[in-house]
Write an enzyme that holds these catalytic residues in place. Sequence first.
Site, PDB file in Angstrom:
ATOM      1  N   HIS A  51     -10.151   0.339   8.216  1.00 49.42           N
ATOM      2  CA  HIS A  51      -9.352  -0.858   8.461  1.00 49.42           C
ATOM      3  C   HIS A  51     -10.094  -1.802   9.404  1.00 49.42           C
ATOM      4  CE1 HIS A  51      -5.280   1.183   7.262  1.00 49.42           C
ATOM      5  NE2 HIS A  51      -6.214   1.283   6.334  1.00 49.42           N
ATOM      6  N   GLU A  53      -9.525  -3.128  12.314  1.00 44.42           N
ATOM      7  CA  GLU A  53      -9.635  -2.782  13.732  1.00 44.42           C
ATOM      8  C   GLU A  53     -10.755  -1.764  13.975  1.00 44.42           C
ATOM      9  OE1 GLU A  53      -5.123  -2.571  12.841  1.00 44.42           O
ATOM     10  OE2 GLU A  53      -6.993  -2.658  11.681  1.00 44.42           O
ATOM     11  N   GLY A 298       5.206 -17.290 -22.494  1.00 46.76           N
ATOM     12  CA  GLY A 298       5.504 -18.257 -23.532  1.00 46.76           C
ATOM     13  C   GLY A 298       6.813 -18.946 -23.187  1.00 46.76           C
TER      14      GLY A 298
END
Length: 364
Positions: A51, A53, A298
Site C-alpha cells: 500500500h 503508506e 441500447g
Amino acid sequence: MKSDKNFMEHAIELAKKGIYTTSPNPSVGCIITENNKILSKAYHLRSGSDHAEVIALKKLRKKVNSKMNMYVSLEPCCHTGKTGPCTKSIIDSGIKNVFVSTLDPNPKVKGKGVKELRKNGINVNVGLCKAESQNINKGFFSRILNKTPYIIAKQAISKDFKITNPKSKWISNRESRKNVQFMRAKSCAILVSSKTIKNDNPALKVKLKKEDLGLKESIKHPIRVAIDTSLSLNFDNYKFFSGKEKKIVFNSILNSFDGRRNIDFIKVRTDKTGLNLKSIFKILASKYHINNLFIEPGANLLETLICKKLVDELILYKSPNIVGELGSLTFNAEDKIKKYKNIVEESVMEFSKDVRIRYKFLRK
C-alpha cells in the site's frame, strides 16, 4: 510556504495514478514531509502489492523524527488481507503526525485504523480534502456502502437521435471514441445487452496503449458483462466471447461455468422489463467486487436505467450529423432528464464537432 492542504492535494493527485490498476482496491496516495519539504511519496498500484503508506516508508532515506508528517488520502488499514496492516508499519516507523483525508468505508477498517494509531501515541488529523478523496474512489465507496457499483451509462447519438448508422460503423468522431476508451480503462467491468452484441459485435476491450495511460505494465481490461435473458448468443459469432478474460452472462435459465472460455453464467429473476437489473448490480458488487461499472446501452436498456434511476452518471456524445430514417432511434434521454429534479448537468466538453454532456444523478 505550503500548507497541510497543499500536501494532501498532492497525495490525492498521486492516488489518481492508480485509477487504472488498483481495482478492487481503492486508489491511495501518500506523502511524508519534514520542514515543509517532501521527503518521500508513493501511491498504491494494484491489489496484492504494498500500500501507499508502506511504499512511502520504504522509500524514505532519512531516519524518522518528530518533525515529520505523513499525509495519506485514505485511512490506513489495520487488518491483514493480501498485505499486512499499514497501521503497524506506521507505528513501527516512529512517525508521530499523520493526516488522513477520509475514513475507509470498509467495516474492517472504518475508524479502527485511526483509533489504532492514536492508541499508540500518534497525532491523527482526519478530514482534510475529504470530498476530493472520496470522489476519486466513488466506485469503492458505492460498492462498500450501497452494495452496488458506481454506474456510468454512455451513449453516442446523432442530431436526429439515432444510435446506429447503416452507412458507418460510428456515430461519434475519433476524438470522442478515444475519450470513451479512457472511461473504459477506469472501469472494472463493461456491460451491454445481447442486442448490442448482435448489432455491433463489440470486443469491449480498452483500445489504448499502456503509454496513453501512463502505465509501465500491460493494460488491465475490464470484465465483460452481457445481459442475455434467453441465452440467444452463439459463442462462435461474437468477439465478446473471445480470449481468456473473464466474462459474465446474466440470464433467466441457468447457473453454469464455461472453463474453456472463462464465462460465468448467472441466473437472475425477471421483472416487467426483463432481467432484474438491481439484482445484477448487487451480484457484480458482492461476488465480483466491481467498483466502477460502465454500461454501453441500447435504447431499451438506457430507458430502463433512467426510468428506474439505476445510474449515477449519464454521458452523451452528441454528433452534429443527421443519420436519416434508416438509423435506429434511441430513447430521448435528454427529454426525460428535464423532468427529474435529482439530475444535474455536470460538464460539457467538445471533441472536434462532437459535444459530450455529462449528467450526474443525485441519489438519496
